[in-house]
Design a protein around this motif. Structure first.
Motif, PDB file in Angstrom:
ATOM      1  N   TYR A   1       0.713  -1.230  -0.082  1.00 25.22           N
ATOM      2  CA  TYR A   1       0.198  -0.136  -0.180  1.00 25.22           C
ATOM      3  C   TYR A   1       0.853   1.280   0.040  1.00 25.22           C
ATOM      4  CZ  TYR A   1      -3.995  -2.835   0.876  1.00 25.22           C
ATOM      5  OH  TYR A   1      -4.985  -3.850   0.714  1.00 25.22           O
ATOM      6  N   LEU A   2       2.044   1.156  -0.201  1.00 27.64           N
ATOM      7  CA  LEU A   2       2.837   2.300  -0.080  1.00 27.64           C
ATOM      8  C   LEU A   2       2.949   2.921  -1.515  1.00 27.64           C
ATOM      9  CD1 LEU A   2       6.168   1.122   1.576  1.00 27.64           C
ATOM     10  CD2 LEU A   2       4.059   2.323   2.610  1.00 27.64           C
ATOM     11  N   PRO A   3       2.825   4.297  -1.707  1.00 29.85           N
ATOM     12  CA  PRO A   3       2.904   5.113  -3.084  1.00 29.85           C
ATOM     13  C   PRO A   3       3.957   4.766  -4.035  1.00 29.85           C
ATOM     14  CG  PRO A   3       3.476   6.511  -1.084  1.00 29.85           C
ATOM     15  CD  PRO A   3       3.192   5.339  -0.434  1.00 29.85           C
ATOM     16  N   ASP A   4       5.335   4.523  -3.446  1.00 32.51           N
ATOM     17  CA  ASP A   4       6.488   4.067  -4.397  1.00 32.51           C
ATOM     18  C   ASP A   4       7.392   3.530  -3.391  1.00 32.51           C
ATOM     19  OD1 ASP A   4       7.841   6.636  -3.242  1.00 32.51           O
ATOM     20  OD2 ASP A   4       6.592   7.580  -4.508  1.00 32.51           O
ATOM     21  N   GLY A   5       8.517   3.345  -4.004  1.00 34.55           N
ATOM     22  CA  GLY A   5       9.764   2.850  -3.330  1.00 34.55           C
ATOM     23  C   GLY A   5      10.312   3.883  -2.514  1.00 34.55           C
ATOM     24  N   ASP A   6      10.415   5.010  -2.779  1.00 30.49           N
ATOM     25  CA  ASP A   6      11.069   6.040  -1.922  1.00 30.49           C
ATOM     26  C   ASP A   6      10.323   6.041  -0.350  1.00 30.49           C
ATOM     27  OD1 ASP A   6      12.695   6.819  -3.904  1.00 30.49           O
ATOM     28  OD2 ASP A   6      11.187   8.395  -4.491  1.00 30.49           O
ATOM     29  N   HIS A   7       9.191   5.453  -0.081  1.00 35.45           N
ATOM     30  CA  HIS A   7       8.595   5.420   0.924  1.00 35.45           C
ATOM     31  C   HIS A   7       8.566   4.225   1.698  1.00 35.45           C
ATOM     32  CE1 HIS A   7       6.516   8.908  -0.911  1.00 35.45           C
ATOM     33  NE2 HIS A   7       6.407   9.280   0.254  1.00 35.45           N
ATOM     34  N   ALA A   8       9.576   3.336   1.075  1.00 36.82           N
ATOM     35  CA  ALA A   8       9.803   1.801   1.477  1.00 36.82           C
ATOM     36  C   ALA A   8      10.890   1.807   2.352  1.00 36.82           C
ATOM     37  CB  ALA A   8       9.594   0.901   0.571  1.00 36.82           C
ATOM     38  N   PRO A   9      11.003   1.391   3.790  1.00 40.54           N
ATOM     39  CA  PRO A   9      12.178   1.079   4.310  1.00 40.54           C
ATOM     40  C   PRO A   9      12.857  -0.054   3.828  1.00 40.54           C
ATOM     41  CG  PRO A   9      10.203   0.506   5.680  1.00 40.54           C
ATOM     42  CD  PRO A   9       9.496   1.132   4.300  1.00 40.54           C
ATOM     43  N   ASP A  10      14.150  -0.264   4.114  1.00 41.45           N
ATOM     44  CA  ASP A  10      15.131  -1.341   3.786  1.00 41.45           C
ATOM     45  C   ASP A  10      14.356  -2.609   4.708  1.00 41.45           C
ATOM     46  OD1 ASP A  10      17.020  -3.029   3.808  1.00 41.45           O
ATOM     47  OD2 ASP A  10      18.491  -1.830   3.050  1.00 41.45           O
ATOM     48  N   PRO A  11      13.965  -3.727   4.038  1.00 39.97           N
ATOM     49  CA  PRO A  11      13.530  -4.941   4.735  1.00 39.97           C
ATOM     50  C   PRO A  11      14.542  -5.079   5.784  1.00 39.97           C
ATOM     51  CG  PRO A  11      13.314  -5.465   2.510  1.00 39.97           C
ATOM     52  CD  PRO A  11      14.090  -4.084   2.699  1.00 39.97           C
TER      53      PRO A  11
ATOM     54  N   THR B   1       4.614   8.858  11.990  1.00 35.63           N
ATOM     55  CA  THR B   1       4.604   9.533  13.141  1.00 35.63           C
ATOM     56  C   THR B   1       5.981   9.154  14.036  1.00 35.63           C
ATOM     57  OG1 THR B   1       2.256   9.354  13.564  1.00 35.63           O
ATOM     58  CG2 THR B   1       3.462   9.783  15.592  1.00 35.63           C
ATOM     59  N   LEU B   2       6.560  10.446  14.431  1.00 39.28           N
ATOM     60  CA  LEU B   2       8.033  10.604  14.762  1.00 39.28           C
ATOM     61  C   LEU B   2       7.842  10.953  16.209  1.00 39.28           C
ATOM     62  CD1 LEU B   2       9.964  11.815  11.814  1.00 39.28           C
ATOM     63  CD2 LEU B   2      10.136   9.551  12.683  1.00 39.28           C
ATOM     64  N   GLY B   3       8.251  10.274  17.301  1.00 34.28           N
ATOM     65  CA  GLY B   3       8.648  10.597  18.510  1.00 34.28           C
ATOM     66  C   GLY B   3      10.241  10.847  18.685  1.00 34.28           C
ATOM     67  N   ASP B   4      10.525  11.196  19.947  1.00 36.89           N
ATOM     68  CA  ASP B   4      11.985  11.424  20.177  1.00 36.89           C
ATOM     69  C   ASP B   4      12.992  10.326  19.632  1.00 36.89           C
ATOM     70  OD1 ASP B   4      11.273  13.663  21.309  1.00 36.89           O
ATOM     71  OD2 ASP B   4      11.428  13.021  23.239  1.00 36.89           O
ATOM     72  N   ASP B   5      12.520   9.021  19.935  1.00 37.33           N
ATOM     73  CA  ASP B   5      13.424   8.100  19.589  1.00 37.33           C
ATOM     74  C   ASP B   5      12.659   6.614  19.041  1.00 37.33           C
ATOM     75  OD1 ASP B   5      12.497   6.993  22.048  1.00 37.33           O
ATOM     76  OD2 ASP B   5      14.252   6.925  23.038  1.00 37.33           O
ATOM     77  N   TRP B   6      11.701   7.055  18.405  1.00 43.04           N
ATOM     78  CA  TRP B   6      10.817   5.792  17.851  1.00 43.04           C
ATOM     79  C   TRP B   6       9.964   6.561  16.739  1.00 43.04           C
ATOM     80  CZ3 TRP B   6       5.816   7.628  18.109  1.00 43.04           C
ATOM     81  CH2 TRP B   6       5.233   8.290  18.990  1.00 43.04           C
ATOM     82  N   ALA B   7       9.448   5.770  15.905  1.00 43.73           N
ATOM     83  CA  ALA B   7       8.529   6.011  14.783  1.00 43.73           C
ATOM     84  C   ALA B   7       7.667   5.034  14.438  1.00 43.73           C
ATOM     85  CB  ALA B   7       9.564   6.342  13.605  1.00 43.73           C
ATOM     86  N   PHE B   8       6.287   5.524  13.951  1.00 48.05           N
ATOM     87  CA  PHE B   8       5.396   4.429  13.305  1.00 48.05           C
ATOM     88  C   PHE B   8       5.245   4.908  11.817  1.00 48.05           C
ATOM     89  CE2 PHE B   8       2.984   5.388  17.671  1.00 48.05           C
ATOM     90  CZ  PHE B   8       3.804   4.172  18.346  1.00 48.05           C
ATOM     91  N   ALA B   9       5.112   4.119  10.985  1.00 47.99           N
ATOM     92  CA  ALA B   9       4.595   4.189   9.832  1.00 47.99           C
ATOM     93  C   ALA B   9       3.466   3.520   9.224  1.00 47.99           C
ATOM     94  CB  ALA B   9       6.046   3.847   8.620  1.00 47.99           C
ATOM     95  N   GLY B  10       2.629   4.365   8.487  1.00 49.52           N
ATOM     96  CA  GLY B  10       1.259   3.891   8.061  1.00 49.52           C
ATOM     97  C   GLY B  10       1.102   3.953   6.707  1.00 49.52           C
ATOM     98  N   ALA B  11       0.552   2.782   6.375  1.00 53.68           N
ATOM     99  CA  ALA B  11       0.349   2.673   4.968  1.00 53.68           C
ATOM    100  C   ALA B  11      -1.154   2.597   4.556  1.00 53.68           C
ATOM    101  CB  ALA B  11       0.656   1.008   4.347  1.00 53.68           C
ATOM    102  N   TYR B  12      -1.860   3.282   3.988  1.00 54.22           N
ATOM    103  CA  TYR B  12      -3.182   3.536   3.442  1.00 54.22           C
ATOM    104  C   TYR B  12      -3.590   3.221   1.994  1.00 54.22           C
ATOM    105  CZ  TYR B  12      -2.979   6.664   7.554  1.00 54.22           C
ATOM    106  OH  TYR B  12      -2.953   7.210   8.815  1.00 54.22           O
ATOM    107  N   ASP B  13      -4.877   2.750   2.242  1.00 56.02           N
ATOM    108  CA  ASP B  13      -5.338   2.497   0.714  1.00 56.02           C
ATOM    109  C   ASP B  13      -5.871   3.715  -0.022  1.00 56.02           C
ATOM    110  OD1 ASP B  13      -7.709   3.067   1.648  1.00 56.02           O
ATOM    111  OD2 ASP B  13      -8.426   0.773   2.170  1.00 56.02           O
ATOM    112  N   ASP B  14      -6.243   3.482  -1.154  1.00 58.72           N
ATOM    113  CA  ASP B  14      -7.003   4.835  -2.114  1.00 58.72           C
ATOM    114  C   ASP B  14      -8.116   5.469  -1.377  1.00 58.72           C
ATOM    115  OD1 ASP B  14      -4.972   4.204  -3.878  1.00 58.72           O
ATOM    116  OD2 ASP B  14      -6.210   3.198  -5.415  1.00 58.72           O
TER     117      ASP B  14
END
Length: 254
Positions: free
Chosen positions: A96-106, A207-220
């Motif tokens: 559900y990511l828009p492109d490869g630039d938004h994909a973290p390294d596995p 969403t970025l905190g001081d030393d943590w992060a959440f990444a969310g994938a959204y549909d259309d």
């Protein structure tokens, strides 16, 4: 080394990875390798002969051991298979990511937590986001949001009231929708947090905190399909850099 031929050869049989992995750990005769890997003796002999022809193993007094090239091939092939396994495991996020630039390294996701939506639990990622946001400690929160939903409102309001500095980046369309639907509430929110209008669409959640992060994938349809939580330093550096790219292309609505 003929690269296409090598790729095809390694992919043709999972036994070859098993044999190379074993030889990285311990040299041995064909019988030793057969006993240790549960691969048929005939297959072991055939593959060891092929490995020798490719320069990956050498035979000394009936014992096969990897050459330096063989070590590198074995490690590279194992890493490749592991990476494909990780992509498969996190496919509900990646797809559900828009492109490869938004994909973290596995490679960064070994200890990550993934929660996905399902037909019987469509709001599972949202519930996980709210629960984990309340559990995290931080002095700052920076958000990249494709949508502005009341499902997140209370958890973020609690952080703002507790003194957490909060930034929010959204598309012009989403900002105007929120402003038009409830002008008074929007005015109050914009005074409590720093809202930035991005010069273009926002199709990815972060969403970025001081030393943590959440990444969310959204549909259309703007539904959160998968939530990724990761504390790996390389993942955090990637998330920081991605957020800065959006922030540099945004302007304050104040």
């Amino acid at each position: 080394m003929d690269v296409p031929d090598t790729v095809a050869f390694l992919a043709a049989s999972p036994e070859r990875l098993r044999l190379l992995t074993h030889l990285r750990e311990q040299s041995g005769s064909p019988r030793d390798v057969t006993d240790a890997t549960d691969v048929s003796h005939r297959s072991v002999q055939r593959n060891l002969s092929e490995f020798a022809n490719r320069g990956w193993v050498e035979k000394h007094d009936g014992v096969y051991e990897l050459t330096t090239s063989g070590e590198l091939v074995a490690q590279t092939h194992a890493d490749y298979v592991d990476t494909l396994g990780t992509i498969s495991a996190y496919d509900p996020f990646y797809r559900y990511l828009p492109d490869g630039d938004h994909a973290p390294d596995p490679a960064w996701l070994a200890d990550a937590t993934l929660v996905t939506a399902s037909p019987d639990q469509p709001q599972a990622p949202v519930s996980q986001y709210v629960k984990r946001l309340r559990a995290r400690q931080t002095e700052t929160v920076r958000m990249l949001a494709p949508v502005l939903s009341r499902l997140y409102h209370d958890a973020h309001a609690e952080l703002v009231l507790s003194g957490v500095d909060t930034e929010l980046i959204m598309s012009p369309e989403r900002i105007e929708t929120a402003r038009a639907s409830n002008p008074l509430e929007f005015r109050l929110v914009s005074r409590a947090i720093d809202i930035y209008e991005h010069d273009g669409n926002v199709e990815f959640g972060l969403t970025l905190g001081d030393d943590w992060a959440f990444a969310g994938a959204y549909d259309d349809d703007g539904q959160l399909r998968a939530l990724l939580e990761c504390d790996e330093r390389e993942f955090l550096n990637w998330a920081e850099a991605l957020y800065r790219e959006y922030r540099d292309r945004s302007s304050s609505i104040r």
